[in-house]
Scaffold this motif. Structure first.
Motif, short mmCIF file in Angstrom:
data_model
loop_
_atom_site.label_atom_id
_atom_site.label_comp_id
_atom_site.label_asym_id
_atom_site.label_seq_id
_atom_site.Cartn_x
_atom_site.Cartn_y
_atom_site.Cartn_z
N LEU A 5 0.82 -1.22 0.00
CA LEU A 5 0.00 0.00 0.00
C LEU A 5 0.86 1.26 0.00
CD1 LEU A 5 -2.89 -0.96 2.42
CD2 LEU A 5 -3.00 -0.63 -0.04
N ILE A 6 1.95 1.23 0.75
CA ILE A 6 2.86 2.39 0.76
C ILE A 6 3.45 2.60 -0.63
CG2 ILE A 6 5.05 3.24 1.68
CD1 ILE A 6 4.31 1.80 4.30
N LEU A 7 3.88 1.51 -1.26
CA LEU A 7 4.43 1.60 -2.61
C LEU A 7 3.39 2.10 -3.60
CD1 LEU A 7 6.91 0.99 -4.41
CD2 LEU A 7 5.93 -1.28 -4.77
N LEU A 8 2.15 1.64 -3.45
CA LEU A 8 1.07 2.07 -4.34
C LEU A 8 0.80 3.56 -4.19
CD1 LEU A 8 -1.20 1.00 -6.30
CD2 LEU A 8 -2.64 0.94 -4.28
N PHE A 9 0.72 4.05 -2.97
CA PHE A 9 0.45 5.48 -2.75
C PHE A 9 1.61 6.37 -3.20
CE2 PHE A 9 -2.62 4.01 0.68
CZ PHE A 9 -3.73 4.23 -0.13
N ILE A 10 2.82 5.94 -2.95
CA ILE A 10 3.98 6.73 -3.39
C ILE A 10 4.04 6.76 -4.92
CG2 ILE A 10 6.50 6.76 -3.47
CD1 ILE A 10 6.48 5.80 -0.58
N SER A 11 3.80 5.62 -5.56
CA SER A 11 3.84 5.56 -7.02
C SER A 11 2.73 6.40 -7.63
CB SER A 11 3.72 4.11 -7.49
OG SER A 11 4.75 3.34 -6.98
N LEU A 12 1.54 6.35 -7.05
CA LEU A 12 0.44 7.19 -7.55
C LEU A 12 0.75 8.67 -7.40
CD1 LEU A 12 -2.88 5.41 -6.55
CD2 LEU A 12 -2.12 6.02 -8.82
N SER A 13 1.32 9.06 -6.27
CA SER A 13 1.65 10.47 -6.08
C SER A 13 2.74 10.93 -7.03
CB SER A 13 2.03 10.75 -4.63
OG SER A 13 3.18 10.02 -4.28
N SER A 15 3.24 9.62 -9.98
CA SER A 15 2.63 9.66 -11.32
C SER A 15 1.73 10.88 -11.49
CB SER A 15 1.85 8.38 -11.58
OG SER A 15 0.66 8.34 -10.81
N LEU A 16 1.19 11.41 -10.42
CA LEU A 16 0.39 12.63 -10.53
C LEU A 16 1.25 13.87 -10.74
CD1 LEU A 16 -2.30 11.98 -7.78
CD2 LEU A 16 -2.67 12.11 -10.24
N VAL A 17 2.47 13.85 -10.22
CA VAL A 17 3.37 15.00 -10.35
C VAL A 17 4.20 14.93 -11.64
CG1 VAL A 17 5.36 16.13 -9.28
CG2 VAL A 17 3.48 15.32 -7.87
N SER A 18 4.52 13.75 -12.10
CA SER A 18 5.43 13.61 -13.24
C SER A 18 4.93 14.19 -14.57
CB SER A 18 5.85 12.15 -13.42
OG SER A 18 4.74 11.35 -13.64
N PRO A 19 3.62 14.28 -14.87
CA PRO A 19 3.24 14.95 -16.12
C PRO A 19 3.67 16.41 -16.17
CG PRO A 19 1.42 13.62 -15.38
CD PRO A 19 2.46 13.58 -14.30
N PHE A 20 3.72 17.08 -15.02
CA PHE A 20 4.22 18.46 -15.01
C PHE A 20 5.69 18.50 -15.41
CE2 PHE A 20 0.72 18.91 -11.86
CZ PHE A 20 -0.04 19.80 -12.59
N LEU A 21 6.47 17.51 -14.96
CA LEU A 21 7.89 17.48 -15.27
C LEU A 21 8.15 17.03 -16.71
CD1 LEU A 21 9.14 15.85 -11.96
CD2 LEU A 21 9.19 18.26 -12.58
N LEU A 22 7.34 16.09 -17.20
CA LEU A 22 7.57 15.55 -18.54
C LEU A 22 6.97 16.42 -19.65
CD1 LEU A 22 6.84 11.77 -17.85
CD2 LEU A 22 9.06 12.83 -18.22
N TYR A 23 5.74 16.92 -19.44
CA TYR A 23 5.01 17.59 -20.51
C TYR A 23 4.67 19.04 -20.22
CZ TYR A 23 4.38 12.71 -21.71
OH TYR A 23 4.60 11.39 -21.99
N LYS A 24 5.04 19.54 -19.06
CA LYS A 24 4.79 20.92 -18.64
C LYS A 24 3.30 21.26 -18.47
CE LYS A 24 9.18 21.95 -19.14
NZ LYS A 24 9.94 20.96 -18.46
N GLN A 25 2.46 20.26 -18.51
CA GLN A 25 1.03 20.44 -18.25
C GLN A 25 0.45 19.11 -17.79
OE1 GLN A 25 -0.94 21.49 -21.83
NE2 GLN A 25 -0.27 19.72 -22.97
N TRP A 26 -0.69 19.19 -17.13
CA TRP A 26 -1.32 17.98 -16.64
C TRP A 26 -2.58 17.73 -17.44
CZ3 TRP A 26 -5.48 15.39 -14.83
CH2 TRP A 26 -5.23 14.21 -14.15
N THR A 27 -2.60 16.62 -18.15
CA THR A 27 -3.81 16.15 -18.84
C THR A 27 -4.02 14.70 -18.46
OG1 THR A 27 -2.58 15.47 -20.81
CG2 THR A 27 -3.47 17.73 -20.80
#
Length: 123
Positions: A5-13, A15-27
């Motif tokens: 569960l800890i791994l799942l929550f950390i990975s989800l968080s 993945s929610l932040v990484s689109p800003f770093l990869l694509y400069k926007q969240w879609t």
């Protein structure tokens, strides 16, 4: 709370932040892409753990040590005078919960692949 569960929550968080770093926007599509990439990363971590635990690299390390020990005459003389053997102590590395990486990685990869395919083919 267990490790999965800890791994799942950390990975989800992440993945929610990484689109800003990869694509400069969240879609939504960018988030599914990031979720897939996080799943692949978790599967790669699981694979490395399996290789290390199975002592895949031990044979390469031992053969390299033997080769350099036999070619270096100075070390060979020191080893003979101290009556040491050429073989070193081996140890076995075991990781506590590697199955969590496989399960969460497969969940993310397959889930994001199915949802991305559904979005692509239905729109």
């Amino acid at each position: 709370m267990n490790f999965k569960l800890i791994l799942l929550f950390i990975s989800l968080s992440v993945s929610l932040v990484s689109p800003f770093l990869l694509y400069k926007q969240w879609t939504l599509v960018a988030w599914f892409d990031a979720l897939f990439l996080i799943g692949l990363l978790l599967l790669m971590i699981y694979s490395v753990m399996v290789l290390v635990e199975g002592q895949f690299f031990t044979a390469f390390l031992k053969s390299t040590r033997n080769f350099f020990a036999k070619t270096n005459k100075k070390d060979q003389l020191i080893r003979e005078s101290e009556k040491r053997s050429l073989e070193s102590v081996s140890f076995r590395k075991e990781f506590p919960d590697r199955a969590s990486f496989l399960q969460v990685g497969l969940l993310f990869c397959i889930g994001s692949l199915l949802i991305s395919s559904a979005i692509y083919f239905l729109t």
